[in-house]
Design a protein around this motif. Sequence first.
Motif, PDB file in Angstrom:
ATOM      1  N   UNK A   4      12.884  -3.740   2.364  1.00  0.00           N
ATOM      2  CA  UNK A   4      13.316  -2.591   3.170  1.00  0.00           C
ATOM      3  C   UNK A   4      12.506  -1.345   2.883  1.00  0.00           C
ATOM      4  N   UNK A   5      12.201  -1.120   1.609  1.00  0.00           N
ATOM      5  CA  UNK A   5      11.379   0.034   1.227  1.00  0.00           C
ATOM      6  C   UNK A   5      10.004  -0.041   1.877  1.00  0.00           C
ATOM      7  N   UNK A   6       9.415  -1.233   1.887  1.00  0.00           N
ATOM      8  CA  UNK A   6       8.087  -1.392   2.481  1.00  0.00           C
ATOM      9  C   UNK A   6       8.129  -1.275   4.006  1.00  0.00           C
ATOM     10  N   UNK A   7       9.188  -1.748   4.635  1.00  0.00           N
ATOM     11  CA  UNK A   7       9.328  -1.566   6.083  1.00  0.00           C
ATOM     12  C   UNK A   7       9.445  -0.078   6.402  1.00  0.00           C
ATOM     13  N   UNK A   8      10.263   0.627   5.633  1.00  0.00           N
ATOM     14  CA  UNK A   8      10.425   2.074   5.808  1.00  0.00           C
ATOM     15  C   UNK A   8       9.084   2.786   5.607  1.00  0.00           C
ATOM     16  N   UNK A   9       8.375   2.431   4.534  1.00  0.00           N
ATOM     17  CA  UNK A   9       7.077   3.058   4.246  1.00  0.00           C
ATOM     18  C   UNK A   9       6.097   2.816   5.382  1.00  0.00           C
ATOM     19  N   UNK A  10       6.104   1.607   5.915  1.00  0.00           N
ATOM     20  CA  UNK A  10       5.175   1.298   7.000  1.00  0.00           C
ATOM     21  C   UNK A  10       5.454   2.177   8.218  1.00  0.00           C
ATOM     22  N   UNK A  11       6.705   2.241   8.632  1.00  0.00           N
ATOM     23  CA  UNK A  11       7.020   2.979   9.857  1.00  0.00           C
ATOM     24  C   UNK A  11       6.963   4.493   9.680  1.00  0.00           C
ATOM     25  N   UNK A  12       7.186   4.984   8.468  1.00  0.00           N
ATOM     26  CA  UNK A  12       7.103   6.425   8.219  1.00  0.00           C
ATOM     27  C   UNK A  12       5.667   6.882   7.993  1.00  0.00           C
ATOM     28  N   UNK A  13       4.923   6.158   7.162  1.00  0.00           N
ATOM     29  CA  UNK A  13       3.605   6.630   6.736  1.00  0.00           C
ATOM     30  C   UNK A  13       2.429   6.011   7.488  1.00  0.00           C
ATOM     31  N   UNK A  14       2.562   4.778   7.942  1.00  0.00           N
ATOM     32  CA  UNK A  14       1.401   4.085   8.498  1.00  0.00           C
ATOM     33  C   UNK A  14       1.422   3.968  10.021  1.00  0.00           C
ATOM     34  N   UNK A  15       2.512   3.512  10.578  1.00  0.00           N
ATOM     35  CA  UNK A  15       2.572   3.256  12.024  1.00  0.00           C
ATOM     36  C   UNK A  15       2.229   4.475  12.883  1.00  0.00           C
ATOM     37  N   UNK A  16       2.602   5.702  12.490  1.00  0.00           N
ATOM     38  CA  UNK A  16       2.224   6.846  13.320  1.00  0.00           C
ATOM     39  C   UNK A  16       0.713   7.047  13.458  1.00  0.00           C
ATOM     40  N   UNK A  17      -0.078   6.521  12.527  1.00  0.00           N
ATOM     41  CA  UNK A  17      -1.533   6.687  12.573  1.00  0.00           C
ATOM     42  C   UNK A  17      -2.198   5.785  13.598  1.00  0.00           C
ATOM     43  N   UNK A  18      -1.666   4.559  13.763  1.00  0.00           N
ATOM     44  CA  UNK A  18      -2.244   3.587  14.683  1.00  0.00           C
ATOM     45  C   UNK A  18      -1.295   2.405  14.786  1.00  0.00           C
ATOM     46  N   UNK A  19      -1.385   1.653  15.866  1.00  0.00           N
ATOM     47  CA  UNK A  19      -0.596   0.445  16.035  1.00  0.00           C
ATOM     48  C   UNK A  19      -1.058  -0.655  15.078  1.00  0.00           C
ATOM     49  N   UNK A  20      -2.355  -0.711  14.799  1.00  0.00           N
ATOM     50  CA  UNK A  20      -2.959  -1.800  14.038  1.00  0.00           C
ATOM     51  C   UNK A  20      -2.942  -1.520  12.536  1.00  0.00           C
ATOM     52  N   UNK A  21      -2.340  -2.417  11.733  1.00  0.00           N
ATOM     53  CA  UNK A  21      -2.300  -2.212  10.283  1.00  0.00           C
ATOM     54  C   UNK A  21      -3.679  -2.061   9.638  1.00  0.00           C
ATOM     55  N   UNK A  22      -4.678  -2.753  10.147  1.00  0.00           N
ATOM     56  CA  UNK A  22      -6.021  -2.621   9.577  1.00  0.00           C
ATOM     57  C   UNK A  22      -6.579  -1.219   9.788  1.00  0.00           C
ATOM     58  N   UNK A  23      -6.113  -0.526  10.814  1.00  0.00           N
ATOM     59  CA  UNK A  23      -6.593   0.828  11.097  1.00  0.00           C
ATOM     60  C   UNK A  23      -5.712   1.904  10.474  1.00  0.00           C
ATOM     61  N   UNK A  24      -4.424   1.598  10.247  1.00  0.00           N
ATOM     62  CA  UNK A  24      -3.524   2.629   9.720  1.00  0.00           C
ATOM     63  C   UNK A  24      -3.293   2.521   8.212  1.00  0.00           C
ATOM     64  N   UNK A  25      -3.969   1.579   7.553  1.00  0.00           N
ATOM     65  CA  UNK A  25      -3.839   1.438   6.103  1.00  0.00           C
ATOM     66  C   UNK A  25      -2.546   0.775   5.665  1.00  0.00           C
ATOM     67  N   UNK A  26      -1.858   0.101   6.568  1.00  0.00           N
ATOM     68  CA  UNK A  26      -0.555  -0.467   6.251  1.00  0.00           C
ATOM     69  C   UNK A  26      -0.550  -1.950   5.928  1.00  0.00           C
ATOM     70  N   UNK A  27      -1.730  -2.548   5.731  1.00  0.00           N
ATOM     71  CA  UNK A  27      -1.785  -3.986   5.426  1.00  0.00           C
ATOM     72  C   UNK A  27      -0.916  -4.338   4.223  1.00  0.00           C
ATOM     73  N   UNK A  28      -1.059  -3.576   3.138  1.00  0.00           N
ATOM     74  CA  UNK A  28      -0.291  -3.853   1.917  1.00  0.00           C
ATOM     75  C   UNK A  28       1.207  -3.774   2.183  1.00  0.00           C
ATOM     76  N   UNK A  29       1.631  -2.744   2.890  1.00  0.00           N
ATOM     77  CA  UNK A  29       3.061  -2.572   3.165  1.00  0.00           C
ATOM     78  C   UNK A  29       3.620  -3.739   3.968  1.00  0.00           C
TER      79      UNK A  29
END
Length: 139
Positions: free
Chosen positions: A79-104
């Motif tokens: 849950x923490x990682x899902x929250x981190x992804x949508x708060x910190x990464x998803x707003x930057x780009x749809x694609x995890x490779x572009x928004x830095x959210x692969x790890x999350x």
Amino acid sequence: MNISTDRWTPWLLSLLRIIAALLFWEHGLMKLFHFPAAQPQAPDPLSLMLLVAAVMETVLGFLLVIGLFTRASAFMCSGLMAFAYFIAHAPRSFWPALNGGDDAVLFCFIFLFLAAAGGGILSVDSVLAKRRGSMTNFR
């Protein structure tokens, strides 16, 4: 020669838990204690939200490393990682490779799997289950 994968499953499950937890734990230690180095791009001092996340990463990460309360700890980490992804990464780009959210994303789904599967044979949960005579938390 036929090698049964069923024999290795509890051991490999433990290995997945330990390695993922050590990597996760490291993020918390970097934010809180700057060990082994300071977390890149983390503000100093940490915001309240990052401080709470760092404490969760450190405490829950340690619990996962030793395999204590594995299912509950892994569920909270997921849950923490899902929250981190949508708060910190998803707003930057749809694609995890572009928004830095692969790890999350990977942590989220590995921890979700561990919440369902348990900690494996090399865990405190396994030892406690054996002492209670129950093998349900073992696998």
